[in-house]
Design a protein around this motif. Structure first.
Motif, PDB file in Angstrom:
ATOM      1  N   ARG A  52      88.530 -11.104  56.369  1.00 24.30           N
ATOM      2  CA  ARG A  52      89.370 -11.662  54.970  1.00 24.30           C
ATOM      3  C   ARG A  52      88.440 -12.019  53.951  1.00 24.30           C
ATOM      4  NH1 ARG A  52      93.613  -8.991  56.274  1.00 24.30           N
ATOM      5  NH2 ARG A  52      94.735  -9.771  58.058  1.00 24.30           N
ATOM      6  N   GLU A  53      87.560 -11.302  53.848  1.00 21.83           N
ATOM      7  CA  GLU A  53      86.550 -11.468  52.530  1.00 21.83           C
ATOM      8  C   GLU A  53      86.950 -10.542  51.230  1.00 21.83           C
ATOM      9  OE1 GLU A  53      84.471 -13.973  52.233  1.00 21.83           O
ATOM     10  OE2 GLU A  53      84.515 -14.713  54.303  1.00 21.83           O
ATOM     11  N   ARG A 104      91.721 -12.981  51.673  1.00 18.03           N
ATOM     12  CA  ARG A 104      92.624 -14.428  52.187  1.00 18.03           C
ATOM     13  C   ARG A 104      93.155 -15.042  50.943  1.00 18.03           C
ATOM     14  NH1 ARG A 104      87.413 -15.565  52.763  1.00 18.03           N
ATOM     15  NH2 ARG A 104      86.605 -17.062  51.712  1.00 18.03           N
ATOM     16  N   LEU A 109      96.100 -17.141  52.808  1.00 14.93           N
ATOM     17  CA  LEU A 109      95.865 -17.477  54.154  1.00 14.93           C
ATOM     18  C   LEU A 109      94.998 -18.511  53.882  1.00 14.93           C
ATOM     19  CD1 LEU A 109      94.820 -13.939  55.647  1.00 14.93           C
ATOM     20  CD2 LEU A 109      97.001 -15.349  55.855  1.00 14.93           C
ATOM     21  N   LYS A 110      95.183 -19.257  54.945  1.00 17.45           N
ATOM     22  CA  LYS A 110      94.262 -20.713  54.978  1.00 17.45           C
ATOM     23  C   LYS A 110      92.725 -20.415  55.764  1.00 17.45           C
ATOM     24  CE  LYS A 110      97.323 -23.550  53.401  1.00 17.45           C
ATOM     25  NZ  LYS A 110      97.515 -23.258  52.027  1.00 17.45           N
ATOM     26  N   GLN A 111      92.723 -19.736  56.840  1.00 16.19           N
ATOM     27  CA  GLN A 111      91.603 -19.389  57.485  1.00 16.19           C
ATOM     28  C   GLN A 111      90.683 -18.427  56.930  1.00 16.19           C
ATOM     29  OE1 GLN A 111      94.377 -18.182  58.332  1.00 16.19           O
ATOM     30  NE2 GLN A 111      94.090 -16.000  59.217  1.00 16.19           N
ATOM     31  N   LYS A 112      89.654 -18.469  57.123  1.00 19.37           N
ATOM     32  CA  LYS A 112      88.575 -17.407  56.819  1.00 19.37           C
ATOM     33  C   LYS A 112      88.928 -16.136  57.729  1.00 19.37           C
ATOM     34  CE  LYS A 112      84.619 -17.964  54.375  1.00 19.37           C
ATOM     35  NZ  LYS A 112      83.166 -18.293  53.856  1.00 19.37           N
ATOM     36  N   LYS A 113      88.036 -16.070  58.927  1.00 23.83           N
ATOM     37  CA  LYS A 113      88.108 -14.989  59.884  1.00 23.83           C
ATOM     38  C   LYS A 113      89.451 -14.774  60.352  1.00 23.83           C
ATOM     39  CE  LYS A 113      85.435 -13.594  63.838  1.00 23.83           C
ATOM     40  NZ  LYS A 113      84.541 -14.056  64.924  1.00 23.83           N
ATOM     41  N   ASP A 114      89.791 -13.807  60.539  1.00 19.72           N
ATOM     42  CA  ASP A 114      91.097 -13.481  61.322  1.00 19.72           C
ATOM     43  C   ASP A 114      90.810 -12.838  62.771  1.00 19.72           C
ATOM     44  OD1 ASP A 114      93.721 -13.294  61.760  1.00 19.72           O
ATOM     45  OD2 ASP A 114      94.361 -12.141  59.787  1.00 19.72           O
ATOM     46  N   SER A 115      91.688 -12.618  63.575  1.00 15.96           N
ATOM     47  CA  SER A 115      91.610 -11.961  64.829  1.00 15.96           C
ATOM     48  C   SER A 115      91.267 -10.428  64.605  1.00 15.96           C
ATOM     49  CB  SER A 115      93.113 -12.012  65.744  1.00 15.96           C
ATOM     50  OG  SER A 115      92.930 -10.995  66.537  1.00 15.96           O
TER      51      SER A 115
END
Length: 153
Positions: A52-53, A104, A109-115
């Motif tokens: 999500r960068e 993101r 989206l709140k989180q950085k890295k996603d699944s």
């Protein structure tokens, strides 16, 4: 003929990732085999492997810019500077439309890295994400840039 943005959108709706969709819309102007192009672009979907960068559509623009206008000598400082200016200009154009080039942020989206597990492409998936529109915008930005800056051979 369709705008490059519409071509890129169609590729995304077929299941290609954001970056692949943008670069595939320009495969006719690249001297790169389709399969190699797809593999090269495969890491950048989901903001670089779902980290999500940087948005994959933006990465696609940058890949195209490198293929079409990039430098290839480590001592070509002028070429490097001109190319980085080009990349920043493309990013600025995209950002003017969308207020960010970060996946993101564009998706809220709140989180950085996603699944690392990609979501299934369903009607619900396409409705909740602006990705198809972002991909079309990125391809259209690149098309306008190429038109305004024909490649010198």
């Amino acid at each position: 003929m369709d705008r490059r943005g519409e071509i890129a959108r169609k590729y995304f709706l077929e299941g290609y990732n954001c970056t692949q969709s943008v670069v595939l819309a320009f495969q006719d102007v690249l001297d790169i085999e389709r399969e190699a192009l797809l593999r090269m672009a495969s890491s950048f979907g989901g903001g670089m492997g779902r980290l999500r960068e940087v948005c994959g559509a933006v990465s696609g623009m940058f890949m195209l810019a490198g293929c079409l206008y990039g430098y290839d000598s480590p001592t070509d400082y002028k070429g490097k500077q001109e190319h980085y200016e080009r990349i920043q200009q493309l990013a600025e154009t995209f950002c003017r439309e969308n207020h960010s080039i970060v996946c993101r942020e564009l998706l809220g989206l709140k989180q950085k890295k996603d699944s690392p597990i990609p979501e299934k492409r369903t009607e619900k998936y396409y409705k909740k994400r602006p990705c198809a529109e972002l991909i079309a915008q990125a391809a259209d930005i690149m098309e306008a840039y190429i038109t305004a800056h024909p490649k010198e051979n």
